[in-house]
Enzyme design. Structure first.
Site, mmCIF file in Angstrom:
data_model
loop_
_atom_site.group_PDB
_atom_site.id
_atom_site.type_symbol
_atom_site.label_atom_id
_atom_site.label_comp_id
_atom_site.label_asym_id
_atom_site.label_seq_id
_atom_site.Cartn_x
_atom_site.Cartn_y
_atom_site.Cartn_z
ATOM 1 N N CYS B 86 0.830 -1.206 0.000
ATOM 2 C CA CYS B 86 0.000 0.000 0.000
ATOM 3 C C CYS B 86 0.869 1.263 0.000
ATOM 4 O O CYS B 86 1.525 1.546 -0.980
ATOM 5 C CB CYS B 86 -0.973 -0.049 1.183
ATOM 6 S SG CYS B 86 -2.354 1.090 1.024
ATOM 7 N N HIS B 195 -3.445 -5.660 1.282
ATOM 8 C CA HIS B 195 -2.660 -5.892 2.504
ATOM 9 C C HIS B 195 -2.590 -7.361 2.909
ATOM 10 O O HIS B 195 -3.447 -7.834 3.671
ATOM 11 C CB HIS B 195 -3.298 -5.113 3.657
ATOM 12 C CG HIS B 195 -3.132 -3.634 3.560
ATOM 13 N ND1 HIS B 195 -2.194 -2.943 4.274
ATOM 14 C CD2 HIS B 195 -3.783 -2.726 2.805
ATOM 15 C CE1 HIS B 195 -2.276 -1.653 3.986
ATOM 16 N NE2 HIS B 195 -3.237 -1.496 3.089
ATOM 17 N N GLU B 197 -0.665 -8.627 5.084
ATOM 18 C CA GLU B 197 -0.381 -8.757 6.529
ATOM 19 C C GLU B 197 -1.644 -8.764 7.381
ATOM 20 O O GLU B 197 -1.586 -9.069 8.567
ATOM 21 C CB GLU B 197 0.589 -7.651 6.980
ATOM 22 C CG GLU B 197 -0.025 -6.284 7.245
ATOM 23 C CD GLU B 197 -0.324 -5.487 5.980
ATOM 24 O OE1 GLU B 197 -0.328 -6.056 4.882
ATOM 25 O OE2 GLU B 197 -0.579 -4.266 6.108
#
Lengths: 85, 231
Positions: B86, B195, B197
């Site tokens: 991002c 994302h 994560e």
């Protein structure tokens, strides 16, 4: 004290989503005569002394290396702000 | 133990999540500060999401000049695996480690959703644990997520197989050719808008085939880099 203005605009071939949104809003508010809007950025750089050719060259270099991203933006103008001169 | 650095700039938001993902994959997460002038001997680096330096000037533009980025650019040139997520992807384009740039989403809204991606390249340091053409679901949240580059650059990326992820089903930002993530020519630097994560542990990620919040499709980014470093 002198002041240099650096104008940065999105490249013509890059869709400018912000300008497009503003262009859509204007006629709704009664400004029907504008067919297109593009939104850019104005930077005002101040120096201690007068605005020399060297200052203008440095402002252009800063415009091209830092203030704009050449992938999406152009530095369209670098000039002394006469009002503050 | 493999050491993966996670960079924090002023305004970074997802550094803790990235560090957690690194640990869940079996590596040691090493915090790196934007003002660090060395990388503390890490084996790979993650540039997490957020709004570095408030995204003033342009998204990721000021981070490019942080001391830690000078080190990362040098090390990336020598093969250090670097993942930009991002805002981290935006930083990588501003640092010229990846081509193109990001502008405001075409619909002008901040967007937050569970996004399906198709994996287009499994030869990078960060994607070798995926299979080609696999569909993965990871969260997407951004305002300046529209990937743009000139036609020649886009053709080059396509021709060299450097488009790593494409949006599947719907293009949420208006990105050119549905591009969600790309890599450099060497395959060690990868940037993507969504994302991974945030999809590494059941109970905390997107919905998955086993039920609500069971999706862990993001974890293999982090196991991939461990296998790339060992292999």
């Amino acid at each position: 004290m002198g002041r240099v203005v650096v104008d940065v605009m999105p490249k013509p071939e890059i869709l400018d989503p912000q300008g497009k949104a503003v262009a859509g809003a204007l006629p709704r508010l009664g400004f029907a005569q504008f067919t297109s809007v593009r939104q850019g950025k104005r930077f005002e750089l101040e120096v201690e002394g007068p605005v020399t050719d060297e200052v203008l060259a440095a402002a252009r270099a800063a415009g091209e290396q830092v203030l704009s991203n050449p992938v999406i933006e152009d530095v369209v103008a670098v000039y002394e702000d006469e009002v503050s001169a | 133990m493999t050491r993966v650095g996670v960079v924090t700039f002023p305004g970074t938001l997802d550094d803790r999540d990235a560090a957690r993902a690194v640990r869940l994959a079996g590596a040691e997460a090493v915090p790196l500060w934007h003002a660090d002038a060395d990388l503390h001997g890490v084996d790979a680096v993650v540039l997490p999401g957020g709004f570095s330096y408030g995204d003033y000037l342009r998204a990721g533009a000021i981070s490019r000049f942080a001391p830690v980025m000078g080190e990362i650019v040098d090390a990336a040139g020598k093969g250090l695996p670097v993942l930009g997520i991002c805002n981290g992807f935006q930083v990588l384009t501003e640092a010229h480690l990846l081509p193109g740039s990001m502008i405001k989403n075409d619909h002008l809204h901040f967007i937050c959703r569970e996004q399906v991606l198709s994996v287009q390249n499994v030869d990078t340091a960060w994607t070798r644990d995926y299979t080609l053409g696999e569909k993965i679901t990871i969260p997407l949240k951004n305002q300046d997520g529209q990937y743009v580059a000139d036609e020649r650059t886009l053709d080059e990326l396509e021709g060299e197989g450097r488009v790593v992820f494409r949006y599947e089903g719907w293009n949420p930002n208006g990105s050119r050719r549905g591009i969600a993530g790309i890599t450099n020519a060497a395959g060690n630097v990868v940037g993507l808008m969504p994302h991974p994560e945030h999809a590494v542990e059941a109970g905390f990620g997107p919905d998955g085939p086993k039920g609500p919040r069971t999706g862990t499709d993001g974890l293999r980014f982090f196991t991939s880099v461990l296998h790339a470093l060992v292999g």
